[in-house]
Design a protein around this motif. Structure first.
Motif: not given
Length: 129
Positions: A4-7, A42, A45-46
């Motif tokens: 979904i997301t990469y940091y 994190v 948020k997710h």
């Protein structure tokens, strides 16, 4: 079940999926209790209002202060931790750290084994066709 997301944080790379986070800490980092603040941000948020599992893919050499675990336990939607150590020393360290965490905590030989475990323990986990 795609990413979904990469940091790309200063101390680690974080990959967000539907039911779990994969964290890969960078070389020579010392993980301290203040890292839980970033982790909690994190997670909220997710995964606000949704259970999740933390997977630590230990591909680099770094140190963990085990006092992070009692703080991590306070994150209500964190239901478990999976560790994938790269070396025998990393495995011994993970076994020691396990004593500081009172929720499910398992050590695996591969990332795919850890993900299968995540799906086996997640309430209402979906399987892909």
């Amino acid at each position: 079940m795609g990413i979904i997301t990469y940091y790309n944080f200063e101390d680690s790379e974080v990959f967000i999926f539907d039911d779990f986070i994969i964290n890969q800490v960078k070389e020579a980092v010392v993980i301290e209790p203040h890292h839980n603040d970033i982790f909690n941000e994190v997670v909220q948020k997710h995964f606000s209002g949704k259970n999740m599992v933390y997977i630590s893919n230990r591909v680099k050499s770094y140190s963990v202060n085990p006092l992070i675990y009692p703080e991590a336990e306070k994150i209500p939607n964190l239901i478990a931790i999976a560790i994938i150590p790269k070396t025998a020393l990393m495995r011994r360290n993970a076994e020691y750290e396990q004593e500081f965490f009172d929720k499910p905590y398992e050590i695996f030989d591969s990332l795919s084994e850890a993900i299968v475990w995540v799906h086996s323990i997640m309430p209402n986990s979906k399987t892909s066709d």
